[in-house]
Design a protein around this motif. Structure first.
Motif, PDB file in Angstrom:
ATOM      1  N   ARG A 196      36.591  36.942  28.138  1.00 47.82           N
ATOM      2  CA  ARG A 196      36.333  35.864  29.097  1.00 47.82           C
ATOM      3  C   ARG A 196      37.387  35.861  30.197  1.00 47.82           C
ATOM      4  NH1 ARG A 196      38.094  30.825  30.148  1.00 47.82           N
ATOM      5  NH2 ARG A 196      39.646  30.942  28.473  1.00 47.82           N
ATOM      6  N   LEU A 197      38.653  35.952  29.820  1.00 48.85           N
ATOM      7  CA  LEU A 197      39.732  35.950  30.803  1.00 48.85           C
ATOM      8  C   LEU A 197      39.698  37.212  31.664  1.00 48.85           C
ATOM      9  CD1 LEU A 197      42.613  34.619  28.536  1.00 48.85           C
ATOM     10  CD2 LEU A 197      41.687  33.448  30.546  1.00 48.85           C
ATOM     11  N   ALA A 198      39.418  38.357  31.040  1.00 46.74           N
ATOM     12  CA  ALA A 198      39.370  39.611  31.789  1.00 46.74           C
ATOM     13  C   ALA A 198      38.264  39.573  32.839  1.00 46.74           C
ATOM     14  CB  ALA A 198      39.167  40.788  30.838  1.00 46.74           C
ATOM     15  N   LEU A 199      37.106  39.057  32.461  1.00 48.30           N
ATOM     16  CA  LEU A 199      35.999  38.971  33.407  1.00 48.30           C
ATOM     17  C   LEU A 199      36.338  38.035  34.559  1.00 48.30           C
ATOM     18  CD1 LEU A 199      33.110  39.731  34.174  1.00 48.30           C
ATOM     19  CD2 LEU A 199      32.297  37.866  32.705  1.00 48.30           C
ATOM     20  N   ARG A 200      36.936  36.892  34.254  1.00 48.84           N
ATOM     21  CA  ARG A 200      37.340  35.963  35.318  1.00 48.84           C
ATOM     22  C   ARG A 200      38.369  36.608  36.248  1.00 48.84           C
ATOM     23  NH1 ARG A 200      39.722  30.678  33.229  1.00 48.84           N
ATOM     24  NH2 ARG A 200      39.889  30.320  35.478  1.00 48.84           N
ATOM     25  N   GLY A 201      39.315  37.340  35.665  1.00 47.57           N
ATOM     26  CA  GLY A 201      40.326  38.003  36.479  1.00 47.57           C
ATOM     27  C   GLY A 201      39.733  39.070  37.380  1.00 47.57           C
ATOM     28  N   GLN A 202      38.813  39.849  36.862  1.00 43.64           N
ATOM     29  CA  GLN A 202      38.196  40.904  37.663  1.00 43.64           C
ATOM     30  C   GLN A 202      37.315  40.314  38.766  1.00 43.64           C
ATOM     31  OE1 GLN A 202      36.685  42.984  34.237  1.00 43.64           O
ATOM     32  NE2 GLN A 202      38.267  44.554  34.344  1.00 43.64           N
ATOM     33  N   ARG A 203      36.673  39.194  38.476  1.00 41.17           N
ATOM     34  CA  ARG A 203      35.897  38.515  39.525  1.00 41.17           C
ATOM     35  C   ARG A 203      36.818  37.984  40.619  1.00 41.17           C
ATOM     36  NH1 ARG A 203      31.707  35.019  35.713  1.00 41.17           N
ATOM     37  NH2 ARG A 203      30.154  36.690  35.397  1.00 41.17           N
ATOM     38  N   ALA A 204      37.948  37.412  40.216  1.00 41.50           N
ATOM     39  CA  ALA A 204      38.905  36.896  41.207  1.00 41.50           C
ATOM     40  C   ALA A 204      39.421  38.029  42.081  1.00 41.50           C
ATOM     41  CB  ALA A 204      40.054  36.187  40.496  1.00 41.50           C
ATOM     42  N   LEU A 205      39.676  39.188  41.491  1.00 39.41           N
ATOM     43  CA  LEU A 205      40.147  40.334  42.262  1.00 39.41           C
ATOM     44  C   LEU A 205      39.086  40.781  43.258  1.00 39.41           C
ATOM     45  CD1 LEU A 205      42.465  42.373  42.622  1.00 39.41           C
ATOM     46  CD2 LEU A 205      41.344  43.813  40.897  1.00 39.41           C
ATOM     47  N   ALA A 206      37.826  40.809  42.815  1.00 38.93           N
ATOM     48  CA  ALA A 206      36.733  41.200  43.710  1.00 38.93           C
ATOM     49  C   ALA A 206      36.572  40.213  44.860  1.00 38.93           C
ATOM     50  CB  ALA A 206      35.426  41.306  42.922  1.00 38.93           C
ATOM     51  N   GLU A 207      36.944  38.958  44.626  1.00 39.58           N
ATOM     52  CA  GLU A 207      36.844  37.916  45.659  1.00 39.58           C
ATOM     53  C   GLU A 207      38.139  37.766  46.457  1.00 39.58           C
ATOM     54  OE1 GLU A 207      35.740  34.604  43.279  1.00 39.58           O
ATOM     55  OE2 GLU A 207      33.702  35.355  42.880  1.00 39.58           O
ATOM     56  N   ASP A 208      39.087  38.691  46.283  1.00 32.06           N
ATOM     57  CA  ASP A 208      40.362  38.726  47.015  1.00 32.06           C
ATOM     58  C   ASP A 208      41.292  37.563  46.680  1.00 32.06           C
ATOM     59  OD1 ASP A 208      39.929  41.130  48.317  1.00 32.06           O
ATOM     60  OD2 ASP A 208      38.822  40.180  49.947  1.00 32.06           O
ATOM     61  N   ASP A 209      41.073  36.900  45.555  1.00 27.56           N
ATOM     62  CA  ASP A 209      42.035  35.899  45.081  1.00 27.56           C
ATOM     63  C   ASP A 209      43.001  36.640  44.161  1.00 27.56           C
ATOM     64  OD1 ASP A 209      43.444  33.701  44.272  1.00 27.56           O
ATOM     65  OD2 ASP A 209      41.678  32.472  43.842  1.00 27.56           O
ATOM     66  N   VAL A 210      43.900  37.400  44.790  1.00 20.47           N
ATOM     67  CA  VAL A 210      44.685  38.391  44.058  1.00 20.47           C
ATOM     68  C   VAL A 210      45.697  37.742  43.122  1.00 20.47           C
ATOM     69  CG1 VAL A 210      46.136  40.431  44.290  1.00 20.47           C
ATOM     70  CG2 VAL A 210      44.374  39.962  45.991  1.00 20.47           C
ATOM     71  N   ALA A 211      46.354  36.681  43.557  1.00 23.34           N
ATOM     72  CA  ALA A 211      47.356  36.030  42.708  1.00 23.34           C
ATOM     73  C   ALA A 211      46.706  35.452  41.454  1.00 23.34           C
ATOM     74  CB  ALA A 211      48.069  34.931  43.494  1.00 23.34           C
ATOM     75  N   LEU A 212      45.543  34.812  41.614  1.00 23.19           N
ATOM     76  CA  LEU A 212      44.830  34.282  40.450  1.00 23.19           C
ATOM     77  C   LEU A 212      44.396  35.416  39.536  1.00 23.19           C
ATOM     78  CD1 LEU A 212      43.463  31.993  38.874  1.00 23.19           C
ATOM     79  CD2 LEU A 212      41.462  32.262  40.363  1.00 23.19           C
ATOM     80  N   ALA A 213      43.898  36.499  40.126  1.00 27.29           N
ATOM     81  CA  ALA A 213      43.472  37.646  39.334  1.00 27.29           C
ATOM     82  C   ALA A 213      44.618  38.173  38.480  1.00 27.29           C
ATOM     83  CB  ALA A 213      42.943  38.748  40.250  1.00 27.29           C
ATOM     84  N   ALA A 214      45.798  38.320  39.088  1.00 27.98           N
ATOM     85  CA  ALA A 214      46.952  38.831  38.335  1.00 27.98           C
ATOM     86  C   ALA A 214      47.294  37.914  37.170  1.00 27.98           C
ATOM     87  CB  ALA A 214      48.147  38.987  39.267  1.00 27.98           C
ATOM     88  N   ARG A 215      47.281  36.608  37.400  1.00 29.31           N
ATOM     89  CA  ARG A 215      47.625  35.656  36.322  1.00 29.31           C
ATOM     90  C   ARG A 215      46.607  35.724  35.191  1.00 29.31           C
ATOM     91  NH1 ARG A 215      48.649  32.244  40.758  1.00 29.31           N
ATOM     92  NH2 ARG A 215      46.715  31.080  40.403  1.00 29.31           N
TER      93      ARG A 215
END
Length: 268
Positions: free
Chosen positions: A114-133
């Motif tokens: 669940r967390l990995a999918l949310r992080g990868q979606r955030a990265l795809a949406e250019d929310d890079v800091a959230l993706a890293a966390r």
């Protein structure tokens, strides 16, 4: 109930472990836990336990293991007035289902994915800091190799490989986020270890090459490319991908875009 497969097998009820010490009952519990809420056929259990060479009456042997597991579950649930073991480990027409009440279950693999999918979606949406966390949080769920203390057969091995692939994808995404955040200096040692562990994983090598280039170590980046190209030709009989070759040419041409954290491997 707490179920953990991302490391040594954990199955606890109100803090009491119900994981058997014997190898094959532990293997049955691991298979059921990895398929929580899903039917596991007797054929799959026999394949997992005996890999094509079952004993006489394998269903009877499996039933014995299930009886032991149910006894452990009943004993763990009894102090809190919980269900009987047979109400949690349920017999179907052709197999068994481990199906505790959904609201009372904490599963590490589900939390990780669940967390990995949310992080990868955030990265795809250019929310890079959230993706890293999110990706760091996902990866910290792991306690070691999946089912590290279970003797796995062919069925569980497939699930272990799947989880490892998801983990590696989350790791590569986390590194991509770190690169976008300008953390390249922190990544060199980690990527050096990872590319040694996975010598034919091209994306990790590409990340190491880009990281070295951004650290002002272009000559080392070119040496990494030379070595990975030689490995691909020797081991696989193919050249690296066009993307990796374009990255190589960009370094040779001293492309200024390589130094910008705004650019990542997706542009090559």
């Amino acid at each position: 109930m707490v179920i953990g497969v991302l490391g040594p097998l954990v199955v606890t009820v109100n803090g009491t472990s119900v994981v058997p010490s014997a190898a094959k009952p532990r293997q049955v519990l691991a298979l059921l836990a990895a398929n929580l809420g899903r039917h596991v056929s007797m054929a799959a259990m026999a394949e997992e336990l005996w890999d094509g060479t079952p004993p006489g009456r394998p269903s009877g042997v499996v039933q014995t293991y299930v009886k032991q597991l149910r006894h452990g579950l009943s004993a763990a649930f009894e102090p809190v007035g919980g269900p009987e073991g047979k109400e949690v480990l349920i017999r179907s027409h052709t197999g068994y289902i481990l199906d505790p009440p959904e609201a009372d279950v904490d599963v590490d693999a589900r939390e990780f994915e669940r967390l990995a999918l949310r992080g990868q979606r955030a990265l795809a949406e250019d929310d890079v800091a959230l993706a890293a966390r999110l990706l760091v949080k996902a990866l910290t769920v792991w306690r070691g190799p999946a089912l590290a203390d279970v003797r796995t057969g062919p069925v569980l091995e497939t699930e272990v490989r799947r989880l490892d692939e998801v983990r590696r994808g989350a790791l590569e995404s986390r590194i991509a986020a770190d690169l976008r955040l300008g953390r390249h200096a922190e990544l060199v040692s980690e990527l050096t270890v990872l590319t040694t562990r996975y010598p034919l994983q091209e994306n990790l090598h590409a990340q190491l090459i880009l990281t070295l280039c951004r650290c002002g170590r272009s000559w080392q980046a070119l040496e990494v490319f030379r070595k990975v190209r030689a490995s691909f030709v020797r081991e696989l009989g193919i050249e690296p991908s066009q993307r990796l070759q374009r990255l190589h040419h960009a370094i040779l041409a001293d492309d200024p875009s390589l130094a910008s954290p705004a650019y990542d491997l997706a542009v090559f």
